[in-house]
Scaffold this active site. Structure first.
Site, PDB file in Angstrom:
ATOM      1  N   SER A 196     -32.293  32.364 -40.023  1.00 56.05           N
ATOM      2  CA  SER A 196     -31.345  33.142 -39.212  1.00 56.05           C
ATOM      3  C   SER A 196     -30.958  32.317 -37.985  1.00 56.05           C
ATOM      4  O   SER A 196     -30.562  31.166 -38.127  1.00 56.05           O
ATOM      5  CB  SER A 196     -31.983  34.489 -38.849  1.00 56.05           C
ATOM      6  OG  SER A 196     -31.031  35.347 -38.263  1.00 56.05           O
ATOM      7  N   ASP A 350     -25.369  38.814 -47.516  1.00 60.62           N
ATOM      8  CA  ASP A 350     -25.666  38.443 -46.135  1.00 60.62           C
ATOM      9  C   ASP A 350     -24.359  38.144 -45.417  1.00 60.62           C
ATOM     10  O   ASP A 350     -23.522  37.390 -45.931  1.00 60.62           O
ATOM     11  CB  ASP A 350     -26.576  37.210 -46.141  1.00 60.62           C
ATOM     12  CG  ASP A 350     -26.981  36.750 -44.751  1.00 60.62           C
ATOM     13  OD1 ASP A 350     -26.641  37.423 -43.766  1.00 60.62           O
ATOM     14  OD2 ASP A 350     -27.638  35.697 -44.662  1.00 60.62           O
ATOM     15  N   HIS A 380     -30.068  39.228 -45.819  1.00 58.97           N
ATOM     16  CA  HIS A 380     -30.551  38.567 -44.610  1.00 58.97           C
ATOM     17  C   HIS A 380     -31.969  39.041 -44.273  1.00 58.97           C
ATOM     18  O   HIS A 380     -32.251  40.232 -44.263  1.00 58.97           O
ATOM     19  CB  HIS A 380     -29.614  38.876 -43.443  1.00 58.97           C
ATOM     20  CG  HIS A 380     -29.773  37.924 -42.298  1.00 58.97           C
ATOM     21  ND1 HIS A 380     -29.119  36.715 -42.242  1.00 58.97           N
ATOM     22  CD2 HIS A 380     -30.523  37.994 -41.167  1.00 58.97           C
ATOM     23  CE1 HIS A 380     -29.448  36.095 -41.127  1.00 58.97           C
ATOM     24  NE2 HIS A 380     -30.296  36.842 -40.462  1.00 58.97           N
TER      25      HIS A 380
END
Length: 410
Positions: A196, A350, A380
């Site tokens: 991330s 995502d 995600h």
């Protein structure tokens, strides 16, 4: 004397009422604003995890409104989760690299000298990530690979806004590269990784290190569903996955804006790309464009959008977002050509999927070897739930297995 029981009764009724409101709100949000694609595995568990997350985030907002503390302090506690039990197979030490706190994990079966290492930068949009939050991920990598793992505890926004968290990472990595031998690590076999926003930081750190000829060259970079650009929030993945948990489009933009500026102004305009001048749009079109995304990733729907009226106030507020330190996809070719071999993991469901696809293309166009793994039923944050007991997801192991293989092949 009768006043005290009355106050307790009032407090109890308020607590019950607040809890009831939170539960109702959580159910409403889960049903009306959350989309779980039909091919996701363990949908029921993911639905409950999302429900719990939304209720706790709403509770944090309520605590903030009462003046107890800001929401991010509560969210950080939630993100840290329940501490795992001890691991008898690992040696775990808390250290400081030039005053930046780090935690080092080493398997007891590893040699004490000339080990390979991976520096893992926690995600969390510069607001939530911590060593504690990624304890399970780092332990898993240390157990499953022959690598020493170093996790960085950078300072967090909103107290420490961009670029402070990123600079902490740069400081810690530079120290480790310079003194790796002191920790039993071969300085020529160090990988920088993150997921991330940790992937954002990893990409930015590796780009910044290209100018450091005084340090050993990083062997590889690992970018797990990274955020890499703040130019276009209407790429196909943003449109298709805007309501797929846990990273909704609006939430992602809000958190990123808070990390960058400490404020949450003009979010709707930002989501429409009103912060981009026509000159910048033309400049970055060659790197950030839906036209560069393979057609297979548009099959679930994509509608080209015209730029809205330009907002000068928003551009001034967000101008730092075009810095390659914040948006590594916007770095010049001469920087990218110097980057090490790269592992990129993307997830179909995502919002930032296309950032990874675009960076993969740019690196390959500049001669950088790329190993790409795409999780077709991924979303995600899949890696975060590794070894998480009741909350563990099958997809977490499936997501990290290609990373372990990549490390073994280095």
């Amino acid at each position: 004397m009768e006043l005290v029981p009355s106050l307790w009764a009032l407090a109890l009724s308020l607590s019950v009422g607040t809890l009831g409101w939170l539960l109702v709100w959580g159910v409403y949000y889960n049903v009306t604003r959350t989309h779980l694609p039909p091919d996701l595995k363990q949908r029921t568990k993911l639905r409950w995890i999302t429900f719990l997350q939304n209720v706790l985030m709403a509770l944090a907002l309520g605590i903030e409104k009462l003046g107890v503390c800001n929401r991010y302090k509560i969210w950080q506690l939630i993100f840290n989760g329940i501490p795992p039990l001890g691991d008898s197979g690992l040696i775990i030490k808390d250290l400081r690299f030039d005053e930046v706190p780090v935690r080092m994990y080493r398997s007891k079966s590893q040699p004490s000298k000339k080990s390979r290492a991976i520096v893992y930068i926690p995600g969390g949009v510069g607001l939530l990530g911590s060593i504690s939050a990624y304890e399970r991920v780092c332990r898993f990598i240390a157990r499953e690979s022959e690598f020493v793992v170093v996790s960085i505890g950078y300072r967090l926004a909103p107290e420490h806004l961009y670029p402070v968290p990123l600079l902490d990472c740069c400081t810690a990595v530079a120290h480790f590269l310079k003194h790796a031998a002191d920790y039993g690590v071969d300085p020529n076999h160090i990988t920088i990784a993150g997921d991330s926003s940790g992937g954002t930081f990893a990409a930015a750190v590796c780009q910044r290190l290209t100018a450091r000829k005084d340090l050993p060259r990083v062997q590889a970079q690992v970018l797990i569903y990274p955020f890499l650009q703040a130019v276009d929030f209407n790429l196909p993945s943003y449109q298709q996955n805007h309501s797929v948990p846990p990273l909704f489009k609006k939430r992602a933009v809000k958190l990123g804006l808070t990390y960058l500026t400490g404020m949450r102004k003009h979010v709707r305009c930002l989501m429409k790309n009103a912060h981009v001048t026509r000159d910048l749009q033309a400049k970055y079109q060659k790197w950030v464009s839906a036209d560069l995304i393979p057609d297979e990733f548009k099959a679930r729907g994509y509608v080209p959008m015209e730029l809205p009226p330009f907002c000068e106030a928003l551009h001034s507020l967000y101008e730092k977002g075009f810095d390659p330190m914040f948006s590594p996809l916007l770095a010049e070719d001469e920087i990218l050509r110097q980057l090490p071999k790269t592992f990129i993991l993307t997830c179909e469901y995502d919002v930032v999927r296309d950032d990874g696809l675009l960076y993969k293309k740019r690196l390959e166009d500049n001669g950088v070897p790329v190993t790409w793994c795409h999780i077709k039923d991924g979303f995600h944050g899949t890696a975060f739930f590794i070894d998480y007991g009741l909350f563990e997801l099958e997809i977490s192991h499936r997501s990290l297995k290609p990373l372990i293989q990549f490390l073994e092949d280095l």
